[in-house]
Scaffold this motif. Structure first.
Motif, PDB file in Angstrom:
ATOM      1  N   LEU A   1       1.221   4.215  -2.871  1.00  0.00           N
ATOM      2  CA  LEU A   1       0.969   5.633  -2.605  1.00  0.00           C
ATOM      3  C   LEU A   1       2.133   6.488  -3.061  1.00  0.00           C
ATOM      4  O   LEU A   1       1.941   7.555  -3.652  1.00  0.00           O
ATOM      5  N   ILE A   2       3.343   6.019  -2.787  1.00  0.00           N
ATOM      6  CA  ILE A   2       4.498   6.809  -3.207  1.00  0.00           C
ATOM      7  C   ILE A   2       4.558   6.874  -4.725  1.00  0.00           C
ATOM      8  O   ILE A   2       4.848   7.924  -5.301  1.00  0.00           O
ATOM      9  N   GLY A   3       4.227   5.767  -5.363  1.00  0.00           N
ATOM     10  CA  GLY A   3       4.188   5.769  -6.822  1.00  0.00           C
ATOM     11  C   GLY A   3       3.201   6.806  -7.337  1.00  0.00           C
ATOM     12  O   GLY A   3       3.509   7.592  -8.246  1.00  0.00           O
ATOM     13  N   LEU A   4       2.014   6.822  -6.730  1.00  0.00           N
ATOM     14  CA  LEU A   4       0.998   7.793  -7.133  1.00  0.00           C
ATOM     15  C   LEU A   4       1.499   9.208  -6.894  1.00  0.00           C
ATOM     16  O   LEU A   4       1.296  10.109  -7.712  1.00  0.00           O
ATOM     17  N   ALA A   5       2.158   9.396  -5.766  1.00  0.00           N
ATOM     18  CA  ALA A   5       2.672  10.724  -5.437  1.00  0.00           C
ATOM     19  C   ALA A   5       3.655  11.183  -6.504  1.00  0.00           C
ATOM     20  O   ALA A   5       3.578  12.322  -6.982  1.00  0.00           O
TER      21      ALA A   5
ATOM     22  N   GLN B   1       0.831  -1.203   0.000  1.00  0.00           N
ATOM     23  CA  GLN B   1       0.000   0.000   0.000  1.00  0.00           C
ATOM     24  C   GLN B   1       0.865   1.253   0.000  1.00  0.00           C
ATOM     25  O   GLN B   1       0.665   2.182  -0.777  1.00  0.00           O
ATOM     26  N   SER B   2       1.794   1.230   0.909  1.00  0.00           N
ATOM     27  CA  SER B   2       2.659   2.388   1.077  1.00  0.00           C
ATOM     28  C   SER B   2       3.411   2.702  -0.206  1.00  0.00           C
ATOM     29  O   SER B   2       3.518   3.856  -0.629  1.00  0.00           O
ATOM     30  N   HIS B   3       3.888   1.643  -0.835  1.00  0.00           N
ATOM     31  CA  HIS B   3       4.662   1.800  -2.059  1.00  0.00           C
ATOM     32  C   HIS B   3       3.802   2.354  -3.182  1.00  0.00           C
ATOM     33  O   HIS B   3       4.217   3.230  -3.937  1.00  0.00           O
TER      34      HIS B   3
END
Lengths: 293, 293
Positions: free
Chosen positions: B77-81, B73-75
DNA sequence: ATTATTCATAGACATGATCTATAGCTCCTG
DNA sequence: CAGGAGCTATAGATCATGTCTATGAATAAT
C-alpha cells in the motif's frame, strides 16, 4: 525505488486523522515542531502540499487526502499486525502442532494437552500421528513444531530432550493366571503365544534384538497394529502381550491384566521430544515444552 | 498503544522477502549488521522470534510468517501511495475542477483547457457552471479548485488574480445596418429594442448601472439566458444585444454582426480567477493557473 | 487590545541508527 | 582435513538525523 522513511507516514497518519499537528504530537509523544518538520519532509519529498494550514489546525489537500486513503489502510494493517503479535506472545492465539504415535498421545501427552488447552484455549492444537521416521520428516518440513517419540534418536539436525521413562513388559490375562508371581526365563516365556506390535514398531525391534542377544528368536503368534488391540487380546487370553507398562497401568491396577515377570531385565525406553536444532520454537511450542520437560 | 518504529517494518519486509539479511541490507543501502540489529529490535519488542537463522540466510518462523502477511500488504500500500503521489506531481493523474460561467468556459477558457488536456491527458477535467455567488460557495466548500468569474470580487477569504480584460458592447445585425459606423448617444440607442442577459447577470447589472448614472433607464425588450441566444437574436434582427465583444469576435469579423458604438465609453470588465486564500493549490490547479495567468 | 490558539522556523542537542571490525557458524571444495 | 566463502551476531565507536527549546507569525476569540 526511493521509499520515504516509514516513520513519517505514522506522523502523517495521526496529523491527518486528528486534523491537528499539535494533537498528533501529543499522541506520538513528540513536540509540535517535530511533527511540523516531519510533514514538511513528506511534502518536500513528494513536491506536493499535503495539508492546508489554518488557524484551527490543518486539513488535507486533495493530494493529501489521496495519500491518506492509502496510508490509513497501511496503518491499520500494522496495528492489526502488532495486536496479532501480542496475542501470539500471550498465547492467546497461534497453534501447536505435535507429531507422535497415537499411544503416546493417549497415554503420555493427553493430560498435558488438556491442561495446556484449558489455560490457552486460543491455541489451536494439531496432533499428527505417524511412525518415527515420518515424524522426523514432518519436523524437517516444518509441518510440526514438536515430535514425541521413543528414544534413541540420532540425527544431527534434531535436538532431543529426554522426557519420562517407559518400561516395556509382558502382560497376560486370567487365562494364564498360573504365571502370576512367577519369574520366567526367556525360554519359558517362548512356550506361550506372544502378541507383538506390528513389524515397523521400534519397541518391537528393541525386544526382538534383546531376545536375539540372548540367543533366542522372538516370533509373535499374533501381530496387531494398535495398543488397544494389544491390551484387548491379552485380556481375552489369546496370548501374552508385549507392551509398555505405563499404557496398561489401569488394567494392572484393576487386575484384568498382570505382568509376566522375566528374569532378564528389560531395558527402559526413554520418551524423547524432538525439535529442529537451531530453529526457534513457536511461543506455544516452547511453553508446552516447558511443561512436559 | 506502543507502536514500533515503522522503519523497522521496512527492514523486516525486505529481509523476509529476500530470505537474507545481507540482501535486504543491499536493497536498503545499509550494512548487514544494521539489518540484523533492526530485526533483533522487532523480535525483542514482540518477545517472539521472527526468523530462524541458518547458514544460507534466514527464514520466517510461523510467527514471522504471520507478521509478514500483514506487513507485506501494508508495504504494498505504501508503495502504491508513493507511486500515486509521483503521478500527481507529474500531473499524470489527478483532477482539475473549475467553476465559471458557460460563456467564459466556451470563449475564454476553452483553448487553455484543450492545451492542458492535450499535455496532461491523465488529469480529469471537471467544469462546473454557476453564478458568481454559487461559484464562490463551491470554492469555499472545496468542490472546485478555481473559479473564473468577472471582477470585481471582494471577499477576504478569496485570492483573486486578474486575467484578461473583456470589453462589453452593443451589437446588431443587418436589420440595423444603418447604424454601422455611427456613434450613438445613450438616448438614441434606447429607441431601439435592446436584448439583455437575464436579470442576475453581473454584466447586465454593470451596464444598467452605467445608464442609470447618466440618468437613463435601460430596460430590455428581450431577456435571454444564454450568450448564444444573445448572438442569435441580434443576427436575426430582433434587437441590439449587449454582449462581451470577445464572445462575438467571429461574428464581427465575418460581418454577420457589427458593433453599435456609443459616445460613452463602456468600462472594461476584468476576468478574475479566484482561489481560496491560504489553501494550497492542487498541482494541476497551479499548473493550469500558470498558463492562464 | 489582550490572550490563547494554531503552525513555522532556526539552531542546539542528544538519541539512536548506522558503521567498522570481528567472531562464530555451516557448507563446500580442493 | 584444511581452507575459503558464504551467512549472521556482537561490540563499540561514530555521526547523522530526529527531536528539542525558543521564538515568531498568523488567526480567532475574549
Amino acid at each position: 525505488m526511493s521509499m520515504n522513511n516509514f516513520e513519517l507516514y505514522k506522523v502523517f497518519y495521526w496529523a491527518a486523522k486528528s486534523g491537528s499537528l499539535t494533537k498528533a504530537a501529543k499522541t506520538l509523544f513528540l513536540t509540535q515542531p517535530s511533527v511540523s518538520h516531519a510533514i514538511k519532509q513528506l511534502e518536500d519529498s513528494f513536491g506536493v502540499a499535503l495539508f492546508s494550514r489554518n488557524s484551527k489546525g490543518v486539513s488535507l489537500t486533495p493530494e493529501g487526502a489521496t495519500l491518506y486513503s492509502y496510508i490509513e489502510q497501511s496503518h491499520i494493517l500494522i496495528g492489526l499486525a502488532e495486536e496479532k503479535m501480542a496475542e501470539l506472545k500471550k498465547l492467546e492465539s497461534g497453534e501447536l502442532r505435535i507429531g507422535g504415535s497415537d499411544s503416546l498421545f493417549k497415554h503420555f501427552l493427553l493430560p498435558y494437552l488438556e491442561a495446556f488447552h484449558d489455560e490457552y484455549p486460543g491455541i489451536k492444537l494439531q496432533l499428527i500421528h505417524g511412525t518415527t521416521p515420518e515424524i522426523i520428516t514432518f519436523l524437517k518440513e516444518g509441518r510440526i513444531d514438536l515430535g514425541v517419540v521413543r528414544m534413541p534418536i540420532v540425527d544431527p539436525q534434531l535436538e532431543v530432550r529426554e522426557s519420562i521413562q517407559l518400561q516395556d513388559c509382558f502382560v497376560a490375562g486370567s487365562r494364564y493366571a498360573e504365571l502370576k508371581g512367577e519369574l520366567l526365563s526367556m525360554e519359558q516365556l517362548l512356550e506361550y503365544p506372544i502378541i507383538l506390535f506390528s513389524r515397523n514398531s521400534r519397541a518391537r525391534k528393541a525386544v526382538t534384538d534383546l531376545f536375539h542377544n540372548y540367543g533366542f528368536n522372538l516370533k509373535p503368534g499374533i501381530e496387531v497394529g494398535s495398543v488397544d488391540l494389544l491390551i484387548e487380546l491379552a485380556r481375552k487370553g489369546l496370548g501374552i502381550s508385549f507392551i509398555t507398562r505405563e499404557f496398561v497401568s489401569r488394567e494392572l491396577e484393576e487386575g484384568s491384566l498382570f505382568e509376566v515377570k522375566l528374569d532378564v531385565k528389560m531395558p527402559p525406553a526413554q520418551v524423547g521430544i524432538m525439535t529442529l536444532r537451531n530453529i526457534p520454537l513457536t511461543r506455544a511450542a516452547s511453553e508446552f515444552l516447558g511443561r512436559i520437560g
